[in-house]
Write an enzyme that holds these catalytic residues in place. Structure first.
Site, PDB file in Angstrom:
ATOM      1  N   ASP A   1      12.977  62.527   7.131  1.00  0.00           N
ATOM      2  CA  ASP A   1      12.186  63.333   6.041  1.00  0.00           C
ATOM      3  C   ASP A   1      10.555  63.003   6.205  1.00  0.00           C
ATOM      4  OD1 ASP A   1      12.027  64.062   3.488  1.00  0.00           O
ATOM      5  OD2 ASP A   1      12.736  63.104   2.115  1.00  0.00           O
ATOM      6  N   GLY A   2      10.234  63.352   5.654  1.00  0.00           N
ATOM      7  CA  GLY A   2       8.600  63.838   5.168  1.00  0.00           C
ATOM      8  C   GLY A   2       7.853  64.924   6.631  1.00  0.00           C
TER       9      GLY A   2
ATOM     10  N   THR B   1      22.878  70.692   3.063  1.00  0.00           N
ATOM     11  CA  THR B   1      23.070  72.060   2.173  1.00  0.00           C
ATOM     12  C   THR B   1      22.762  72.632   1.230  1.00  0.00           C
ATOM     13  OG1 THR B   1      25.022  70.478   0.693  1.00  0.00           O
ATOM     14  CG2 THR B   1      25.856  71.973   2.451  1.00  0.00           C
ATOM     15  N   GLU B   2      21.658  70.985   0.228  1.00  0.00           N
ATOM     16  CA  GLU B   2      20.542  71.748  -0.304  1.00  0.00           C
ATOM     17  C   GLU B   2      19.138  72.263  -0.002  1.00  0.00           C
ATOM     18  OE1 GLU B   2      22.478  68.409  -0.099  1.00  0.00           O
ATOM     19  OE2 GLU B   2      23.761  68.983  -2.323  1.00  0.00           O
ATOM     20  N   ASN B   3      18.849  72.189   1.346  1.00  0.00           N
ATOM     21  CA  ASN B   3      17.993  73.011   1.498  1.00  0.00           C
ATOM     22  C   ASN B   3      17.720  74.301   1.593  1.00  0.00           C
ATOM     23  OD1 ASN B   3      17.484  69.710   4.271  1.00  0.00           O
ATOM     24  ND2 ASN B   3      16.164  70.683   2.193  1.00  0.00           N
ATOM     25  N   TRP B   4      19.181  75.306   1.686  1.00  0.00           N
ATOM     26  CA  TRP B   4      19.377  76.664   1.766  1.00  0.00           C
ATOM     27  C   TRP B   4      18.285  77.350   0.481  1.00  0.00           C
ATOM     28  CZ3 TRP B   4      20.614  78.653   5.935  1.00  0.00           C
ATOM     29  CH2 TRP B   4      21.530  78.260   6.232  1.00  0.00           C
TER      30      TRP B   4
ATOM     31  N   ARG C   1      16.312  55.935   6.476  1.00  0.00           N
ATOM     32  CA  ARG C   1      15.252  57.038   6.014  1.00  0.00           C
ATOM     33  C   ARG C   1      14.214  56.628   5.808  1.00  0.00           C
ATOM     34  NH1 ARG C   1      17.268  61.342   0.691  1.00  0.00           N
ATOM     35  NH2 ARG C   1      15.252  62.070   1.140  1.00  0.00           N
TER      36      ARG C   1
ATOM     37  N   SER D   1      20.723  61.743  -0.997  1.00  0.00           N
ATOM     38  CA  SER D   1      20.542  63.439  -0.770  1.00  0.00           C
ATOM     39  C   SER D   1      21.683  63.900   0.143  1.00  0.00           C
ATOM     40  CB  SER D   1      19.089  63.491   0.277  1.00  0.00           C
ATOM     41  OG  SER D   1      17.956  62.946  -0.515  1.00  0.00           O
TER      42      SER D   1
ATOM     43  N   GLU E   1      24.252  49.008   6.316  1.00  0.00           N
ATOM     44  CA  GLU E   1      22.906  48.578   5.974  1.00  0.00           C
ATOM     45  C   GLU E   1      21.446  49.192   5.898  1.00  0.00           C
ATOM     46  OE1 GLU E   1      22.360  45.280   4.827  1.00  0.00           O
ATOM     47  OE2 GLU E   1      24.724  44.820   5.025  1.00  0.00           O
TER      48      GLU E   1
END
Ligand code: IPE
Ligand code: IPE
Ligand code: MG
Length: 257
Positions: free
Chosen positions: A35-36, A81-84, A203, A211, A222
């Protein structure tokens, strides 16, 4: 890329994590929420797409490092699946980058005995991606080195629902009874079938959330979050994460060491 690099030990904050890591207690499976990229680009007054491009170099670095260290399974979250929900231009660019990455790196990945798998429903991706993916998976399917999983159009809830649908059908056909639904059977219906659960989830970019990533599989994983943006994630940071993982007392509900 990916040549063995002996003696490549870098000191970070005067700590040499490469020397400190215990090679008998490595995580069997490392999963990464990359991410980022957007924030990395924004800080440099660049378009978000440039952040995604820079992120590709981090993937290369991390794959190379995991092979060198001897990590058996690496999973990276590349597209959810949310990145659409993102603007079409950005989605198109991400798909283009994927094709480019596989096209450029397949030979080196294969030569390094890496087995590529996709977690997620890639049938819904553009044809160009599907062709490149199918080739990468097919060419590397018999490799016996590191398993490199790319989560693409992946969402944990939809993965779990798909498994539940499959169970319902098995019961309706009389193939199994409700009592036969064990954790092992359920796990075998997920994209991660046959893989050990992640020992370590990394992450980047500081966000404290999952997410919709591997919710079933990370029951006892962990978690390790760094503020570094994904394009800045380095071999040293990976070594640090592994070392810190090795300092944890994994009790699994028991009383530990
Ligand atoms: C991660 O970077 C890449 C993908 C989710 C595909 P982001 O694009 O989410 O970057 P930020 O979170 O906006 O900085
Ligand atoms: C998670 O990152 C998905 C990937 C890394 C592919 P996001 O940037 O999409 O996650 P949120 O929106 O911050 O939860
Ligand atoms: Mg993000």
């Amino acid at each position: 890329m990916l040549e063995a690099r002996e003696g490549n030990k870098v000191a970070t904050n005067n700590l040499n994590y490469a020397d400190m890591i215990e090679h008998e207690r490595l995580p069997r499976h490392i999963a990464i929420i990359m991410d980022g990229n957007g924030r990395w680009a924004r800080k440099r007054l660049m378009p978000r797409t440039m952040g995604h491009r820079a992120g590709i170099n981090s993937i290369r670095r991390v794959v190379e490092a995991c092979v060198d260290i001897g990590i058996p399974v690496l999973t990276v979250f590349a597209f959810s699946t949310e990145n659409w929900k993102r603007p079409l231009d950005e989605v198109d660019y991400l798909m283009k980058l994927l094709v480019e990455f596989l096209h450029k790196e397949l030979k080196a990945l294969d030569e390094n005995n890496i087995r590529i798998s996709i977690l997620g429903n890639y049938e819904l991706l553009p044809d160009k991606c599907k062709i490149e993916i199918a080739e990468a998976v097919q060419i590397t399917q018999d490799n016996s080195g590191m398993s490199f999983n790319i989560a693409l159009n992946y969402g944990s809830r939809s993965e779990i629902l798909e498994a539940v649908r499959c169970l319902a059908k098995e019961i309706a056909k009389g193939e199994i009874s409700a009592e036969d639904i064990t954790e092992e059977h359920f796990s075998s219906l997920l994209y991660t079938k046959g893989l050990p659960d992640p020992d370590l989830l990394i992450r980047t970019a500081g966000e404290m959330r999952l997410s919709n990533f591997l919710l079933w599989q990370i029951a006892y994983t962990e978690l390790w979050v760094t503020d570094l943006m994904w394009p800045d994630f380095s071999r040293e940071e990976l070594l640090k994460a592994i070392w810190e993982f090795q300092q944890r007392d994994r009790r699994f509900g028991g009383l530990g060491r």
